[in-house]
Design a protein around this motif. Sequence first.
Motif, PDB file in Angstrom:
ATOM      1  N   VAL A  56     105.226  66.449  66.796  1.00 16.14           N
ATOM      2  CA  VAL A  56     104.979  65.425  65.772  1.00 16.14           C
ATOM      3  C   VAL A  56     103.476  65.247  65.560  1.00 16.14           C
ATOM      4  CG1 VAL A  56     105.173  62.956  65.248  1.00 16.14           C
ATOM      5  CG2 VAL A  56     107.162  64.210  66.105  1.00 16.14           C
ATOM      6  N   GLN A  57     102.714  65.211  66.651  1.00 19.17           N
ATOM      7  CA  GLN A  57     101.265  64.995  66.541  1.00 19.17           C
ATOM      8  C   GLN A  57     100.577  66.142  65.814  1.00 19.17           C
ATOM      9  OE1 GLN A  57     100.501  61.885  67.613  1.00 19.17           O
ATOM     10  NE2 GLN A  57     102.654  61.902  68.257  1.00 19.17           N
ATOM     11  N   ILE A  58     100.870  67.378  66.222  1.00 21.19           N
ATOM     12  CA  ILE A  58     100.121  68.512  65.655  1.00 21.19           C
ATOM     13  C   ILE A  58     100.579  68.863  64.240  1.00 21.19           C
ATOM     14  CG2 ILE A  58      99.530  69.473  67.917  1.00 21.19           C
ATOM     15  CD1 ILE A  58     101.657  71.561  67.603  1.00 21.19           C
ATOM     16  N   ASN A  59     101.739  68.357  63.837  1.00 19.46           N
ATOM     17  CA  ASN A  59     102.198  68.570  62.461  1.00 19.46           C
ATOM     18  C   ASN A  59     101.850  67.400  61.546  1.00 19.46           C
ATOM     19  OD1 ASN A  59     103.556  71.206  62.463  1.00 19.46           O
ATOM     20  ND2 ASN A  59     104.935  70.256  63.950  1.00 19.46           N
ATOM     21  N   ASN A  60     101.166  66.413  62.099  1.00 23.10           N
ATOM     22  CA  ASN A  60     100.777  65.240  61.327  1.00 23.10           C
ATOM     23  C   ASN A  60      99.417  65.505  60.675  1.00 23.10           C
ATOM     24  OD1 ASN A  60      99.937  62.758  60.353  1.00 23.10           O
ATOM     25  ND2 ASN A  60     100.695  61.605  62.127  1.00 23.10           N
ATOM     26  N   GLU A  61      99.418  65.641  59.359  1.00 25.91           N
ATOM     27  CA  GLU A  61      98.181  65.948  58.626  1.00 25.91           C
ATOM     28  C   GLU A  61      97.136  64.848  58.777  1.00 25.91           C
ATOM     29  OE1 GLU A  61      97.009  68.417  56.551  1.00 25.91           O
ATOM     30  OE2 GLU A  61      98.663  69.776  56.947  1.00 25.91           O
ATOM     31  N   ASP A  62      97.567  63.642  59.086  1.00 28.15           N
ATOM     32  CA  ASP A  62      96.617  62.544  59.268  1.00 28.15           C
ATOM     33  C   ASP A  62      95.838  62.679  60.577  1.00 28.15           C
ATOM     34  OD1 ASP A  62      97.324  61.370  56.872  1.00 28.15           O
ATOM     35  OD2 ASP A  62      98.875  60.116  57.789  1.00 28.15           O
ATOM     36  N   ILE A  63      96.388  63.456  61.530  1.00 26.41           N
ATOM     37  CA  ILE A  63      95.714  63.654  62.823  1.00 26.41           C
ATOM     38  C   ILE A  63      95.111  65.050  62.915  1.00 26.41           C
ATOM     39  CG2 ILE A  63      95.995  63.644  65.339  1.00 26.41           C
ATOM     40  CD1 ILE A  63      98.390  61.758  64.922  1.00 26.41           C
ATOM     41  N   PHE A  64      95.889  66.061  62.496  1.00 28.93           N
ATOM     42  CA  PHE A  64      95.450  67.457  62.515  1.00 28.93           C
ATOM     43  C   PHE A  64      95.400  67.980  61.075  1.00 28.93           C
ATOM     44  CE2 PHE A  64      96.537  66.965  66.888  1.00 28.93           C
ATOM     45  CZ  PHE A  64      95.944  67.996  67.604  1.00 28.93           C
ATOM     46  N   PRO A  65      94.394  67.578  60.297  1.00 31.00           N
ATOM     47  CA  PRO A  65      94.324  68.026  58.895  1.00 31.00           C
ATOM     48  C   PRO A  65      94.138  69.535  58.816  1.00 31.00           C
ATOM     49  CG  PRO A  65      92.269  66.979  59.543  1.00 31.00           C
ATOM     50  CD  PRO A  65      93.228  66.747  60.670  1.00 31.00           C
ATOM     51  N   THR A  66      94.821  70.166  57.888  1.00 34.27           N
ATOM     52  CA  THR A  66      94.726  71.626  57.753  1.00 34.27           C
ATOM     53  C   THR A  66      93.827  72.052  56.601  1.00 34.27           C
ATOM     54  OG1 THR A  66      96.752  71.612  56.426  1.00 34.27           O
ATOM     55  CG2 THR A  66      96.983  72.068  58.779  1.00 34.27           C
ATOM     56  N   ASN A  67      93.547  71.149  55.683  1.00 29.08           N
ATOM     57  CA  ASN A  67      92.704  71.504  54.541  1.00 29.08           C
ATOM     58  C   ASN A  67      91.228  71.470  54.913  1.00 29.08           C
ATOM     59  OD1 ASN A  67      94.894  71.803  52.769  1.00 29.08           O
ATOM     60  ND2 ASN A  67      94.917  69.608  52.338  1.00 29.08           N
ATOM     61  N   VAL A  68      90.519  72.527  54.540  1.00 30.37           N
ATOM     62  CA  VAL A  68      89.084  72.580  54.802  1.00 30.37           C
ATOM     63  C   VAL A  68      88.402  71.412  54.084  1.00 30.37           C
ATOM     64  CG1 VAL A  68      86.975  73.922  54.473  1.00 30.37           C
ATOM     65  CG2 VAL A  68      89.104  75.083  55.050  1.00 30.37           C
ATOM     66  N   GLY A  69      87.521  70.736  54.801  1.00 31.62           N
ATOM     67  CA  GLY A  69      86.799  69.624  54.199  1.00 31.62           C
ATOM     68  C   GLY A  69      87.432  68.276  54.444  1.00 31.62           C
ATOM     69  N   THR A  70      88.710  68.265  54.853  1.00 29.44           N
ATOM     70  CA  THR A  70      89.355  66.989  55.180  1.00 29.44           C
ATOM     71  C   THR A  70      88.870  66.545  56.553  1.00 29.44           C
ATOM     72  OG1 THR A  70      91.344  67.600  53.937  1.00 29.44           O
ATOM     73  CG2 THR A  70      91.551  65.792  55.528  1.00 29.44           C
ATOM     74  N   PRO A  71      88.252  65.386  56.649  1.00 32.06           N
ATOM     75  CA  PRO A  71      87.689  64.974  57.940  1.00 32.06           C
ATOM     76  C   PRO A  71      88.770  64.641  58.968  1.00 32.06           C
ATOM     77  CG  PRO A  71      87.521  63.192  56.350  1.00 32.06           C
ATOM     78  CD  PRO A  71      88.023  64.391  55.590  1.00 32.06           C
ATOM     79  N   PHE A  72      88.435  64.853  60.222  1.00 29.75           N
ATOM     80  CA  PHE A  72      89.344  64.446  61.299  1.00 29.75           C
ATOM     81  C   PHE A  72      89.272  62.925  61.442  1.00 29.75           C
ATOM     82  CE2 PHE A  72      88.797  68.879  62.260  1.00 29.75           C
ATOM     83  CZ  PHE A  72      90.001  69.256  62.826  1.00 29.75           C
ATOM     84  N   PRO A  73      90.389  62.298  61.797  1.00 28.11           N
ATOM     85  CA  PRO A  73      90.385  60.833  61.940  1.00 28.11           C
ATOM     86  C   PRO A  73      89.648  60.404  63.207  1.00 28.11           C
ATOM     87  CG  PRO A  73      92.481  61.715  62.684  1.00 28.11           C
ATOM     88  CD  PRO A  73      91.719  62.873  62.104  1.00 28.11           C
ATOM     89  N   LYS A  74      89.326  59.125  63.272  1.00 29.59           N
ATOM     90  CA  LYS A  74      88.603  58.606  64.438  1.00 29.59           C
ATOM     91  C   LYS A  74      89.431  58.699  65.715  1.00 29.59           C
ATOM     92  CE  LYS A  74      85.587  55.408  61.926  1.00 29.59           C
ATOM     93  NZ  LYS A  74      85.208  53.993  61.687  1.00 29.59           N
TER      94      LYS A  74
END
Length: 216
Positions: free
Chosen positions: A127-145
């Motif tokens: 669930v964690q690694i497939n969550n785009e809000d935690i592990f974004p896959t798009n280049v340029g999308t910042p990682f969350p705090k």
Amino acid sequence: MSHALKQVFNKDKTFRPKRKFEPGTQRFELHKKAQASLNAGLDLKVAVQLPPGEEQNDWVAVHVVDFFNRINLIYGTISDYCTEQSCPVMSGGPKYEYRWQDEHKYRKPTALSAPQYMNLLMDWIEVQINNEDIFPTNVGTPFPKNFLPVVKKILSRLFRVFVHVYIHHFDRITQMGSEAHVNTCYKHFYYFVKEFNLIDTKELEPLVSVWVGSGS
């Protein structure tokens, strides 16, 4: 590939489907770079270091997914022997018992059997690694705090799989002739978490005597 390693990488024995990186993405290229370092036989202490010009969070994200895949495979090889009867408690010998806690069913640390714990753990990591809000896959999308806190929790829990396998099922790994592979995977994991300070040293204590000794 030896028969033992074929057993380790037998798709039928995979505990969970592998998470893959999409070809053409930055993560895919980083993954290839990491694999090339390993395949070239580089010292693992060197192989885990951040390549020049790369972002640390990207490098960490790629390795978290890779470790999930590898440890998932290792556990899959002994999962038939890790049962409610053989492992009624998720532990690493008499000194270490690991209890499960999450935000849903188990809000307080709860004692579970090893197979129950492993199932919940692998589900939770997926669930964690497939969550785009935690592990974004798009280049340029910042990682969350909260990226690094989540990563630290994932890796500390994956470490517990190593502890359980080494202390309770290493005879099976040895019978298969796969101990060299498992040891290499563990060393890679250990050097990585030490390089980026991702697991407290105290949490690593259950396996200090396996090969690390005084931290060599």
